[in-house]
Scaffold this motif. Sequence first.
Motif, PDB file in Angstrom:
ATOM      1  N   THR A  27       0.970  -1.057   0.163  1.00 53.02           N
ATOM      2  CA  THR A  27       0.126   0.056   0.004  1.00 53.02           C
ATOM      3  C   THR A  27       1.132   1.391   0.157  1.00 53.02           C
ATOM      4  OG1 THR A  27      -1.807  -1.162   1.183  1.00 53.02           O
ATOM      5  CG2 THR A  27      -1.732   1.370   1.471  1.00 53.02           C
ATOM      6  N   VAL A  28       0.673   2.101  -0.966  1.00 59.43           N
ATOM      7  CA  VAL A  28       1.625   3.205  -1.193  1.00 59.43           C
ATOM      8  C   VAL A  28       1.018   4.359  -1.190  1.00 59.43           C
ATOM      9  CG1 VAL A  28       3.205   4.286  -2.637  1.00 59.43           C
ATOM     10  CG2 VAL A  28       2.920   1.952  -2.847  1.00 59.43           C
ATOM     11  N   HIS A  29       1.513   5.486  -0.215  1.00 62.74           N
ATOM     12  CA  HIS A  29       1.154   6.846  -0.241  1.00 62.74           C
ATOM     13  C   HIS A  29       2.233   7.763  -0.537  1.00 62.74           C
ATOM     14  CE1 HIS A  29      -2.538   5.612   2.437  1.00 62.74           C
ATOM     15  NE2 HIS A  29      -1.390   4.878   3.085  1.00 62.74           N
ATOM     16  N   ASP A  30       2.098   8.327  -1.718  1.00 66.79           N
ATOM     17  CA  ASP A  30       2.980   8.999  -2.409  1.00 66.79           C
ATOM     18  C   ASP A  30       2.923  10.652  -1.960  1.00 66.79           C
ATOM     19  OD1 ASP A  30       3.905   7.352  -4.354  1.00 66.79           O
ATOM     20  OD2 ASP A  30       2.348   7.872  -5.589  1.00 66.79           O
ATOM     21  N   LEU A  31       3.875  11.105  -1.433  1.00 68.84           N
ATOM     22  CA  LEU A  31       4.401  12.323  -1.178  1.00 68.84           C
ATOM     23  C   LEU A  31       5.253  12.974  -2.136  1.00 68.84           C
ATOM     24  CD1 LEU A  31       4.314  14.804   0.960  1.00 68.84           C
ATOM     25  CD2 LEU A  31       6.223  13.898   2.068  1.00 68.84           C
ATOM     26  N   ALA A  32       4.413  13.863  -2.716  1.00 70.13           N
ATOM     27  CA  ALA A  32       5.150  14.529  -4.114  1.00 70.13           C
ATOM     28  C   ALA A  32       5.280  16.107  -3.846  1.00 70.13           C
ATOM     29  CB  ALA A  32       4.259  14.392  -5.436  1.00 70.13           C
ATOM     30  N   VAL A  33       6.236  16.846  -4.263  1.00 71.73           N
ATOM     31  CA  VAL A  33       6.644  18.072  -4.098  1.00 71.73           C
ATOM     32  C   VAL A  33       6.934  18.546  -5.696  1.00 71.73           C
ATOM     33  CG1 VAL A  33       7.247  17.868  -1.709  1.00 71.73           C
ATOM     34  CG2 VAL A  33       9.052  17.924  -3.565  1.00 71.73           C
ATOM     35  N   PRO A  34       7.014  19.723  -5.888  1.00 71.90           N
ATOM     36  CA  PRO A  34       7.458  20.163  -7.311  1.00 71.90           C
ATOM     37  C   PRO A  34       8.655  19.901  -7.175  1.00 71.90           C
ATOM     38  CG  PRO A  34       5.974  21.861  -6.211  1.00 71.90           C
ATOM     39  CD  PRO A  34       6.101  20.885  -5.331  1.00 71.90           C
ATOM     40  N   TYR A  35       9.141  19.646  -8.570  1.00 72.14           N
ATOM     41  CA  TYR A  35      10.507  19.623  -8.832  1.00 72.14           C
ATOM     42  C   TYR A  35      11.684  20.539  -8.618  1.00 72.14           C
ATOM     43  CZ  TYR A  35       8.876  15.156 -11.124  1.00 72.14           C
ATOM     44  OH  TYR A  35       8.533  13.986 -11.424  1.00 72.14           O
ATOM     45  N   HIS A  36      11.114  21.790  -8.499  1.00 71.79           N
ATOM     46  CA  HIS A  36      12.212  23.157  -8.164  1.00 71.79           C
ATOM     47  C   HIS A  36      12.225  23.183  -6.706  1.00 71.79           C
ATOM     48  CE1 HIS A  36       7.908  24.794  -8.084  1.00 71.79           C
ATOM     49  NE2 HIS A  36       8.385  25.192  -7.013  1.00 71.79           N
ATOM     50  N   THR A  37      11.826  22.073  -5.961  1.00 74.39           N
ATOM     51  CA  THR A  37      12.001  22.409  -4.474  1.00 74.39           C
ATOM     52  C   THR A  37      12.567  20.964  -3.842  1.00 74.39           C
ATOM     53  OG1 THR A  37      11.000  23.061  -2.296  1.00 74.39           O
ATOM     54  CG2 THR A  37       9.665  21.847  -3.943  1.00 74.39           C
ATOM     55  N   ALA A  38      12.497  20.860  -2.416  1.00 77.38           N
ATOM     56  CA  ALA A  38      12.924  19.729  -1.909  1.00 77.38           C
ATOM     57  C   ALA A  38      11.835  19.453  -0.871  1.00 77.38           C
ATOM     58  CB  ALA A  38      14.106  19.884  -1.015  1.00 77.38           C
ATOM     59  N   VAL A  39      11.831  18.267  -0.263  1.00 80.53           N
ATOM     60  CA  VAL A  39      10.781  17.543   0.718  1.00 80.53           C
ATOM     61  C   VAL A  39      11.281  18.107   1.949  1.00 80.53           C
ATOM     62  CG1 VAL A  39      11.683  15.272   1.090  1.00 80.53           C
ATOM     63  CG2 VAL A  39       9.122  15.856   1.132  1.00 80.53           C
ATOM     64  N   THR A  40      10.414  18.222   3.002  1.00 79.75           N
ATOM     65  CA  THR A  40      10.871  18.734   4.103  1.00 79.75           C
ATOM     66  C   THR A  40      10.470  17.665   5.254  1.00 79.75           C
ATOM     67  OG1 THR A  40       8.748  19.861   4.980  1.00 79.75           O
ATOM     68  CG2 THR A  40      10.499  21.102   3.635  1.00 79.75           C
ATOM     69  N   ALA A  41      11.110  17.528   6.195  1.00 79.65           N
ATOM     70  CA  ALA A  41      10.911  16.551   7.437  1.00 79.65           C
ATOM     71  C   ALA A  41       9.268  16.951   8.000  1.00 79.65           C
ATOM     72  CB  ALA A  41      12.166  16.738   8.617  1.00 79.65           C
ATOM     73  N   ALA A  42       9.136  18.107   8.132  1.00 80.26           N
ATOM     74  CA  ALA A  42       7.886  18.462   8.605  1.00 80.26           C
ATOM     75  C   ALA A  42       6.789  17.687   7.803  1.00 80.26           C
ATOM     76  CB  ALA A  42       7.433  19.927   8.637  1.00 80.26           C
ATOM     77  N   ALA A  43       6.835  17.904   6.481  1.00 84.71           N
ATOM     78  CA  ALA A  43       5.889  17.201   5.437  1.00 84.71           C
ATOM     79  C   ALA A  43       6.065  15.635   5.351  1.00 84.71           C
ATOM     80  CB  ALA A  43       6.366  17.600   3.914  1.00 84.71           C
ATOM     81  N   VAL A  44       6.968  15.005   6.140  1.00 82.63           N
ATOM     82  CA  VAL A  44       7.190  13.835   6.032  1.00 82.63           C
ATOM     83  C   VAL A  44       6.445  13.123   7.514  1.00 82.63           C
ATOM     84  CG1 VAL A  44       8.520  11.883   6.662  1.00 82.63           C
ATOM     85  CG2 VAL A  44       9.295  13.304   4.889  1.00 82.63           C
ATOM     86  N   ARG A  45       6.472  14.138   8.549  1.00 81.74           N
ATOM     87  CA  ARG A  45       5.798  14.010   9.877  1.00 81.74           C
ATOM     88  C   ARG A  45       4.374  14.134   9.775  1.00 81.74           C
ATOM     89  NH1 ARG A  45      10.547  16.388  12.035  1.00 81.74           N
ATOM     90  NH2 ARG A  45      11.532  14.896  13.593  1.00 81.74           N
ATOM     91  N   GLU A  46       3.893  15.194   8.942  1.00 80.54           N
ATOM     92  CA  GLU A  46       2.544  15.327   8.540  1.00 80.54           C
ATOM     93  C   GLU A  46       1.899  13.776   7.836  1.00 80.54           C
ATOM     94  OE1 GLU A  46       1.933  18.841   6.121  1.00 80.54           O
ATOM     95  OE2 GLU A  46       2.455  20.251   7.705  1.00 80.54           O
ATOM     96  N   ALA A  47       2.745  13.285   6.927  1.00 87.44           N
ATOM     97  CA  ALA A  47       2.250  12.003   6.254  1.00 87.44           C
ATOM     98  C   ALA A  47       2.117  10.992   7.417  1.00 87.44           C
ATOM     99  CB  ALA A  47       3.133  11.672   5.195  1.00 87.44           C
TER     100      ALA A  47
END
Length: 366
Positions: free
Chosen positions: A80-100
């Motif tokens: 079961t996969v939950h994708d966390l996608a961000v625009p290619y012009h930026t980076a993902v953050t640890a905060a976004a990962v914690r929200e997921a």
Amino acid sequence: MTHPLLDLPPLSAERFAAIEDRVARLLDTRQDVVITQGEALLPLEGAIRAAAGPGTTALNVITGPYGQTFGNWLRDCGATVHDLAVPYHTAVTAAAVREAFAEHPEIDFVSLVHAEAATGNTNPVAEIGEAVREQGALFYLDAVASVGAEPVLPDAWGVDLCVIGAQKAMGGPAGVSAISVSERAWARMAANPNAPRRSYLSLLDWKERWIDGGRKALLHAPAQLEMLALEACLERIESAGLDAVMARHARAARATRAGAVALGGGLEPYVYEAGDAAPVATTLRAPSGAPASELVAHALGSEPGLPLAAGGGALAKEMIRVNHYGPDATLDAVHACLAALGGALAGQGLTVDVAAARRAADDAWR
């Protein structure tokens, strides 16, 4: 016919193990390291198929095309996969990962690309690793592009499966790769009935027949030339010093970014924030009305060996990639790319200042 690359004596298990140990030192890891006999897609796919299955709930971070590929493999395994996608012009953050994690507390596997050479961004793995440890999930990292250009520290960051390749910042061969594997990753694989066995994709074969046997007998005849090239690549990095190699890549990235801004002609960094930009490659946004693929073709017309490429797929219209890695992480390579891009932009009737670009690159290199 004789040739120094032909009729070589067999590579011994002892020599193979010694090269693995040098990879472990490069990564500053105490985990098991396995050198896999193929391009990095081999251990990248092998690790997912070994560690994921129908009972897995994965957070798949997408900051470029490889993240999309990993999600496809995970789904193919039945996860079961939950994708966390961000625009290619930026980076993902640890905060976004914690929200997921908060939204899906059942997540037990995280897949992430450290640096996306294809899109020019890099992700803060140390901070994300803290979040993953809090969750207790297995952490899978693609560090193929980042190793040699920026720190890659599986143990310090809590990475359970860390894949590297030598063909980018390390300046080595493309036909051999490596993966570090934590004890709990091995346990996850051993408990997975769908994990590949007696297969070219099988990491468990290497664990059971190579590592557990004391690294005395290889599974098959090794890719000898690639192994020797990897050994030479590691020797070169050790001689120069890893910190010096990474610093050279960082300077190349700074110089390319500054030079592109000074060049003008509507060219601008594709990754908005310098802190999100990967030191292995710099991506640039082509000006409106001047397709990136045409600009790159023009630039390469006079100097085909430059480390320039247009973006892949839909990005071919808007993205130019300067691959300043390995032997091309030099000021001369940066100057040559900026001059060629200046010529291509001028050919489109756009106003550029190559001299200003060169000065900006020189200042940023220091």
